[in-house]
Design a protein around this motif. Structure first.
Motif, PDB file in Angstrom:
ATOM      1  N   LYS A 141     -29.851   5.842  33.012  1.00  0.00           N
ATOM      2  CA  LYS A 141     -28.589   5.559  33.438  1.00  0.00           C
ATOM      3  C   LYS A 141     -28.753   3.858  33.519  1.00  0.00           C
ATOM      4  N   GLU A 142     -29.921   3.216  34.115  1.00  0.00           N
ATOM      5  CA  GLU A 142     -29.770   1.768  34.054  1.00  0.00           C
ATOM      6  C   GLU A 142     -29.729   1.222  32.582  1.00  0.00           C
ATOM      7  N   PHE A 147     -23.803  -1.710  28.805  1.00  0.00           N
ATOM      8  CA  PHE A 147     -22.620  -1.472  27.947  1.00  0.00           C
ATOM      9  C   PHE A 147     -21.361  -1.004  28.349  1.00  0.00           C
ATOM     10  N   ILE A 148     -21.191  -1.039  29.741  1.00  0.00           N
ATOM     11  CA  ILE A 148     -19.953  -0.547  30.522  1.00  0.00           C
ATOM     12  C   ILE A 148     -18.888  -1.446  30.253  1.00  0.00           C
ATOM     13  N   GLN A 149     -19.138  -2.611  30.213  1.00  0.00           N
ATOM     14  CA  GLN A 149     -18.057  -3.934  30.013  1.00  0.00           C
ATOM     15  C   GLN A 149     -17.230  -3.742  28.495  1.00  0.00           C
ATOM     16  N   ASP A 154     -15.730   5.503  31.344  1.00  0.00           N
ATOM     17  CA  ASP A 154     -15.564   6.750  31.064  1.00  0.00           C
ATOM     18  C   ASP A 154     -16.487   6.927  29.583  1.00  0.00           C
ATOM     19  N   ILE A 155     -16.450   6.198  28.929  1.00  0.00           N
ATOM     20  CA  ILE A 155     -17.495   6.642  27.521  1.00  0.00           C
ATOM     21  C   ILE A 155     -18.705   6.664  27.743  1.00  0.00           C
ATOM     22  N   CYS A 156     -19.179   5.471  28.602  1.00  0.00           N
ATOM     23  CA  CYS A 156     -20.604   5.458  29.199  1.00  0.00           C
ATOM     24  C   CYS A 156     -21.055   6.736  29.892  1.00  0.00           C
ATOM     25  N   ASN A 157     -20.003   6.990  30.887  1.00  0.00           N
ATOM     26  CA  ASN A 157     -20.334   8.203  31.639  1.00  0.00           C
ATOM     27  C   ASN A 157     -20.391   9.489  30.781  1.00  0.00           C
ATOM     28  N   ASN A 158     -19.614   9.541  30.042  1.00  0.00           N
ATOM     29  CA  ASN A 158     -19.826  10.909  29.095  1.00  0.00           C
ATOM     30  C   ASN A 158     -20.968  10.780  28.080  1.00  0.00           C
ATOM     31  N   ASN A 189     -22.175   4.644  17.514  1.00  0.00           N
ATOM     32  CA  ASN A 189     -21.961   5.758  16.705  1.00  0.00           C
ATOM     33  C   ASN A 189     -21.194   6.797  17.785  1.00  0.00           C
ATOM     34  N   TRP A 190     -21.219   6.972  19.008  1.00  0.00           N
ATOM     35  CA  TRP A 190     -20.704   7.946  19.797  1.00  0.00           C
ATOM     36  C   TRP A 190     -19.130   7.490  19.643  1.00  0.00           C
ATOM     37  N   VAL A 191     -18.866   6.186  19.890  1.00  0.00           N
ATOM     38  CA  VAL A 191     -17.627   5.660  19.878  1.00  0.00           C
ATOM     39  C   VAL A 191     -16.820   5.973  18.709  1.00  0.00           C
ATOM     40  N   ASN A 192     -17.746   5.468  17.577  1.00  0.00           N
ATOM     41  CA  ASN A 192     -16.915   5.770  16.299  1.00  0.00           C
ATOM     42  C   ASN A 192     -16.651   7.334  16.205  1.00  0.00           C
TER      43      ASN A 192
END
Length: 213
Positions: A141-142, A147-149, A154-158, A189-192
Motif C-alpha cells: 500500500k505504501e 501515485f495517488i495524486q 479510486d484507481i489506486c485503491n482498486n 497499464n492498469w489505467v490504460n
C-alpha cells in the motif's frame, strides 16, 4: 467466500453496466449479460472462474472488488460478535467466583488430546502467516501512495485491492506471483486498460489492444 456465508450483496448501480451489455448483446447476438451473472455466481461459490472474454473480465472487475470489500466487512462483524460472546462468557465466569475451579480455561478444554495439541500449533503457524501477509499488504500500500495524486484515490485503491489478493494458501499476494513487477508501469497499464474497457463498452472507438497486467 467465507465459511458458512451463503449470500452476497448485489448493488443497484450495477444496472448501468448490465444495460450496456444488454444493448450490445441485442445488437451483436451475444450473451455477455448472462455470462457475467454466471461468472459472478461461480466466483462467490469459490470455483475460481476464468472470464470467457475481455468484456466479462472488465465488467466483473469492479464487482469483484466490491465483493471483497463486503467480505472484509462480514469477517469484521463476525469477529466482533465472537469477541462480544467471549466477553459475556468471561463476565459470567467472574460472577460465579465461588465455583471458579469448575471452569477450565479455553486452552484446557480445546487441547484435550495429541491431535488437538497439533491443531493448536497449526493455529500458531497460521497466525504467523497472517502477520507476514499483513506486513506485505502495508508495504504494498505504501508503494502505491506516491501515485495517488497522479491517478486518483479510486484507481489506486482498486489497483491495490486487486493485486493484494492472497493466494489460496494465504502465503503470497497476487503481485508476488508475477515474474516481474514494477508499480509505476503496472499502474500506467492498469489505467490504460480501464480506459480501453470504457471505450469498448461505450462503443466510442475501435477495439483497443489488450495487454495482460
Amino acid at each position: 467466500m467465507s465459511d458458512n456465508k451463503k449470500s452476497f450483496i448485489l448493488y443497484t448501480d450495477l444496472k448501468s453496466v448490465v444495460e450496456k451489455l444488454i444493448t450490445k448483446d441485442r445488437e451483436d447476438g451475444t450473451n455477455n449479460t448472462g455470462e457475467l451473472f454466471y461468472h459472478i455466481l461461480k466466483y462467490v461459490n469459490d470455483e475460481d472462474p476464468k472470464p470467457s472474454n475481455f468484456i466479462i473480465e472488465m465488467a466483473f472487475e469492479p464487482i469483484k472488488l466490491q465483493l471483497k470489500r463486503d467480505l472484509i466487512k462480514y469477517e469484521e462483524i463476525k469477529e466482533k460478535n465472537r469477541q462480544n460472546a467471549l466477553s459475556r462468557w468471561g463476565k459470567a465466569r467472574k460472577k460465579d467466583s465461588k465455583d471458579m475451579q469448575s471452569y477450565a480455561t479455553a486452552k484446557d478444554r480445546i487441547i484435550s488430546n495429541a491431535n488437538d495439541a497439533d491443531n493448536g500449533i497449526d493455529n500458531d503457524i497460521d497466525n504467523d502467516i497472517k502477520d507476514k501477509i499483513n506486513k506485505k499488504e502495508i508495504e504494498f500500500k505504501e508503494s502505491i501512495k506516491p501515485f495517488i495524486q497522479k491517478y486518483g484515490k479510486d484507481i489506486c485503491n482498486n489497483f491495490y485491492l486487486y493485486w493484494s489478493e492472497p493466494n489460496k494458501s494465504k502465503t503470497k499476494l497476487r503481485y508476488e506471483m508475477e515474474k516481474t513487477w514494477d508499480v509505476s508501469r503496472r499502474l500506467a497499464n492498469w489505467v490504460n486498460r480501464d480506459k480501453a474497457f470504457n471505450t469498448r463498452i461505450n462503443g466510442t472507438g475501435a477495439e483497443p489492444n489488450y495487454q495482460k497486467l
